[in-house]
Design a protein around this motif. Structure first.
Motif, PDB file in Angstrom:
ATOM      1  N   THR A  42       0.730  -1.443  -0.050  1.00  0.00           N
ATOM      2  CA  THR A  42      -0.153   0.016  -0.070  1.00  0.00           C
ATOM      3  C   THR A  42       0.828   1.103   0.496  1.00  0.00           C
ATOM      4  O   THR A  42       1.725   1.321   0.766  1.00  0.00           O
ATOM      5  CB  THR A  42      -1.262   0.415   1.256  1.00  0.00           C
ATOM      6  OG1 THR A  42      -1.959  -1.113   1.510  1.00  0.00           O
ATOM      7  CG2 THR A  42      -2.139   0.992   1.355  1.00  0.00           C
ATOM      8  N   LYS A  85      -2.912   0.027  -5.318  1.00  0.00           N
ATOM      9  CA  LYS A  85      -3.227   0.422  -3.739  1.00  0.00           C
ATOM     10  C   LYS A  85      -2.759   1.574  -3.536  1.00  0.00           C
ATOM     11  O   LYS A  85      -1.782   1.000  -2.683  1.00  0.00           O
ATOM     12  CB  LYS A  85      -2.863  -1.450  -3.660  1.00  0.00           C
ATOM     13  CG  LYS A  85      -3.478  -1.515  -1.810  1.00  0.00           C
ATOM     14  CD  LYS A  85      -2.780  -2.429  -1.498  1.00  0.00           C
ATOM     15  CE  LYS A  85      -3.682  -3.209  -0.131  1.00  0.00           C
ATOM     16  NZ  LYS A  85      -3.419  -4.730  -0.136  1.00  0.00           N
ATOM     17  N   HIS A 106      -9.996   4.758  -2.637  1.00  0.00           N
ATOM     18  CA  HIS A 106      -9.039   4.616  -1.422  1.00  0.00           C
ATOM     19  C   HIS A 106      -8.688   5.625  -0.632  1.00  0.00           C
ATOM     20  O   HIS A 106      -7.717   5.659   0.236  1.00  0.00           O
ATOM     21  CB  HIS A 106      -8.062   5.393  -2.370  1.00  0.00           C
ATOM     22  CG  HIS A 106      -7.363   4.848  -4.002  1.00  0.00           C
ATOM     23  ND1 HIS A 106      -7.026   5.995  -5.118  1.00  0.00           N
ATOM     24  CD2 HIS A 106      -7.135   4.202  -4.551  1.00  0.00           C
ATOM     25  CE1 HIS A 106      -7.054   5.169  -6.029  1.00  0.00           C
ATOM     26  NE2 HIS A 106      -6.541   4.120  -6.125  1.00  0.00           N
ATOM     27  N   THR A 142      -9.399   2.037   1.941  1.00  0.00           N
ATOM     28  CA  THR A 142      -7.926   1.072   2.326  1.00  0.00           C
ATOM     29  C   THR A 142      -7.729   0.720   4.257  1.00  0.00           C
ATOM     30  O   THR A 142      -6.892  -0.375   3.976  1.00  0.00           O
ATOM     31  CB  THR A 142      -6.693   1.229   1.822  1.00  0.00           C
ATOM     32  OG1 THR A 142      -7.093   1.465   0.217  1.00  0.00           O
ATOM     33  CG2 THR A 142      -5.831  -0.150   1.614  1.00  0.00           C
TER      34      THR A 142
END
Length: 265
Positions: free
Chosen positions: A96, A111, A197, A200
């Protein structure tokens, strides 16, 4: 040079100081490359960038922060090619990147964790000026408070997935509302563009909801920029990014920078 003369009664030229710092940076460069390699293998990396002139021309100081490392990289580009050069062309898909809304990040990696601190500050700013944004700002703050409190309870993976789905529905409901003021519409567009986003961190326990780690790391670079205004050469850039990286990394690891530097030299 003034400090050496005043504090130690030891006159020394600017060039000598430059040569000394270059020798130190050359000795530290392998450790710098080790920090870079460690960051490339990290599961979570916090990224940010700020303007940093080189010989009077606009460049960018980038930072990449993990639990154990802080890397500074100065580049003439603010584009995704910097991310490719630092993190590699094949950065792990399941890793990430925590970041702000700059377009280079989604161009490089899928990600992401967008920074809630940026979003909430912008929502407050707009709400202070336009009444129709007050409810939106309050909803965003309440949602973030609820999600961070939930995250701190260390829930199960299935509970996290359910919570993320509920939060996504909440955000989608907020952006479906009609707003007349252009500044509020821009805020809604920002939320919409980052819709995949913002959440996450709910399903990734090791990810923060904000990008504060990277922002804090960059503050020292901003202070240094204010002190000497510009780096002057490619060689000067390498000296600067190498030494500041190692000092910041040692501090992050709870080590004493003078001791570490002395042991290497």
């Amino acid at each position: 040079a003034e400090l050496f003369d005043w504090e130690l009664d030891l006159p020394i030229s600017h060039r000598t100081i430059y040569n000394l710092t270059k020798r130190v940076a050359d000795r530290l460069r392998p450790a710098y490359e080790d920090v870079k390699a460690s960051i490339q293998e990290s599961e979570v990396v916090y990224c940010d960038e700020t303007g940093f002139p080189v010989d009077g021309e606009q460049h960018w100081a980038w930072t990449f922060v993990t639990d154990e490392e802080v890397l500074f990289w100065v580049d003439e580009s603010r584009g995704s090619q910097v991310l490719e050069e630092v993190l590699g062309e094949e950065f792990a898909e399941d890793s990430t990147l925590s970041c702000d809304g700059w377009s280079a990040y989604p161009s490089y990696h899928t990600k992401l964790q967008r920074c809630w601190a940026h979003l909430l500050r912008e929502a407050e700013y707009v709400a202070e000026r336009y009444e129709e944004a007050e409810t939106l700002s309050a909803e965003l703050h309440a949602l973030h408070d609820d999600l961070t409190a939930f995250d701190e309870e260390d829930p199960s993976a299935s509970a996290r997935e359910q919570k993320r789905a509920e939060a996504l529905l909440h955000l989608e409901g907020l952006i479906r509302e009609d707003y007349e003021v252009q500044e509020v519409q821009k805020l809604i567009e920002k939320i919409r563009n980052g819709l995949g986003h913002w959440l996450t961190f709910i399903t990734e326990p090791d990810v923060d909801s904000t990008n504060n780690r990277a922002e804090r790391a960059l503050r020292e670079q901003v202070v240094l920029r204010k002190m000497f205004r510009t780096l002057r050469s490619v060689e000067g850039v390498q000296i600067h990014e190498t030494i500041t990286t190692m000092i910041a990394t040692w501090k992050r690891r709870g080590l004493d920078p003078p001791e570490q530097l002395q042991s290497i030299l």
